[in-house]
Design an enzyme around this catalytic site. Structure first.
Site, short mmCIF file in Angstrom:
data_model
loop_
_atom_site.label_atom_id
_atom_site.label_comp_id
_atom_site.label_asym_id
_atom_site.label_seq_id
_atom_site.Cartn_x
_atom_site.Cartn_y
_atom_site.Cartn_z
N TYR A 143 0.82 -1.21 0.00
CA TYR A 143 0.00 0.00 0.00
C TYR A 143 0.86 1.26 0.00
CZ TYR A 143 -4.14 2.75 1.47
OH TYR A 143 -5.19 3.63 1.55
N SER A 155 1.52 -7.66 1.91
CA SER A 155 0.54 -6.70 2.38
C SER A 155 -0.50 -6.45 1.29
CB SER A 155 1.23 -5.42 2.83
OG SER A 155 0.34 -4.58 3.55
N GLN A 156 -0.65 -5.23 0.79
CA GLN A 156 -1.58 -5.01 -0.31
C GLN A 156 -1.25 -5.93 -1.48
OE1 GLN A 156 -3.08 -1.02 -2.31
NE2 GLN A 156 -1.08 -1.56 -3.14
N ASP A 171 0.98 -8.52 14.25
CA ASP A 171 0.72 -7.63 13.12
C ASP A 171 -0.58 -6.86 13.37
OD1 ASP A 171 0.30 -6.36 10.70
OD2 ASP A 171 0.68 -8.15 9.48
N HIS A 219 4.07 -6.05 11.20
CA HIS A 219 3.73 -6.15 9.78
C HIS A 219 4.94 -6.41 8.88
CE1 HIS A 219 0.96 -5.91 6.53
NE2 HIS A 219 1.49 -4.84 5.99
#
Length: 322
Positions: free
Chosen positions: A92, A187-188, A273, A303
């Site tokens: 992101y 992640s994203q 996370d 994360h």
């Protein structure tokens, strides 16, 4: 932050309460059909980087709405035969960066395609080059609430469509092997790779790390860290729109894409996370439909997840597939 989510034994059994729309498949079939009405028009322009071991191509292809989307294709220098293909999606706020960056996968002797994320690229890294020309109704700053008024307008409809077209564009190059294609991302990028694993029927493997965009009903109430927090802050102002928002998000929930997973998968999760809580990751992993799946758990990480340790694991794991 110490552990805040479910114990590990409960995570391994956890199932999301996200409700799948009845027309989920029809929505995505129509979306991709409309995208393919535009010529892919994939163009690969060689870039002078000063690198001697890797050749880099500046890529442009037509994504959602025929909009131009950028990427990098990296090949080991001197490649003459089609190579296994790793398609990677970004976290992101990041962009594709500079052509000499991100050389790990091409260093393994594979072709590596990195998709730029439309409208992003100003949050970290060395920037992005892809605009998002679509406007949106009032939204909270960020990307999570752009177009939340309807699934047809939501930002990630465009991004997930771009991702499918990115695979098609990368496969169109004569030095990539379409039959040996994997999708990865963190992640994203992990969430995008899950969606791609459902929407592209013939990937040979996917590897999402600490994936975002999964189990929205739980994520938007469990963590107060962005980006999920953007949704809650939008609803804090737009009172009474929770059901409308949940309906829109249900078309983009990684849990529902995972139920259509058609390839072996290696996930990773971190138990501390707060950005992508472990229960939301396990929700997608537990729903992943293909029988060959595994998840690596990092007990005391946030994360960042496994970082280079997870990279090393993926390097070993992918040898079985590409």
């Amino acid at each position: 932050m110490a552990r805040f989510d479910l114990p590990l034994d409960e995570l391994r059994a956890y199932r999301s309460e996200s409700t799948e729309p009845e027309d989920f498949d029809a929505f995505w079939d129509k979306t991709l059909q409309e995208a393919r009405e535009h010529e892919l028009d994939a163009r690969f322009e060689p870039v002078e980087t000063g690198l001697s071991a890797v050749e880099v191509y500046d890529v442009t292809f037509a994504g959602f709405g025929g909009h131009p989307v950028k990427g990098w294709l990296r090949l080991p220098a001197g490649t003459t035969e089609p190579l296994p293909l790793v398609v990677e999606f970004l976290g992101y706020g990041g962009g594709r960066g500079l052509p000499h960056e991100n050389l790990l996968w091409s260093a393994t002797g594979r072709a590596h395609f990195l998709m730029d994320t439309r409208g992003q690229g100003s949050g970290w890294g060395a920037g992005g080059d892809t605009a998002d020309p679509v406007g949106a109704a009032p939204a909270y700053p960020g990307y999570m609430t752009r177009g939340l008024d309807a699934p047809e307008n939501y930002y990630y409809r465009r991004v997930f469509t771009d991702a499918v077209r990115a695979v098609e564009a990368a496969r169109s190059h004569p030095l990539t092997d379409a039959t040996r294609t994997v999708a990865i991302g963190g992640s994203q990028g992990g969430g995008i790779s899950i969606a791609t694993g459902a929407l592209v029927p013939d990937l040979v493997a996917i590897a999402p790390d600490v994936p975002f965009l999964c189990d929205f009903p739980r994520a938007m109430t469990l963590t107060d860290r962005p980006p999920y927090r953007e949704i809650a802050l939008f609803l804090k102002t737009h009172r009474g729109r929770s059901e409308e928002v949940r309906r829109t998000l249900s078309y983009f929930d990684g849990v529902h894409f995972a139920a259509r997973g058609r390839a072996p998968a290696l996930f990773s999760a971190a138990l501390e996370d707060e950005t992508c809580p472990p229960s939301t990751v396990f929700a997608a992993f537990n729903a992943w439909a293909h029988e060959h799946k595994a998840i690596e758990v990092y007990d005391f990480n946030d994360h960042e997840g496994g970082g280079p340790f997870q990279e090393a694991l993926k390097l070993r794991w992918l040898r079985s597939y590409v």
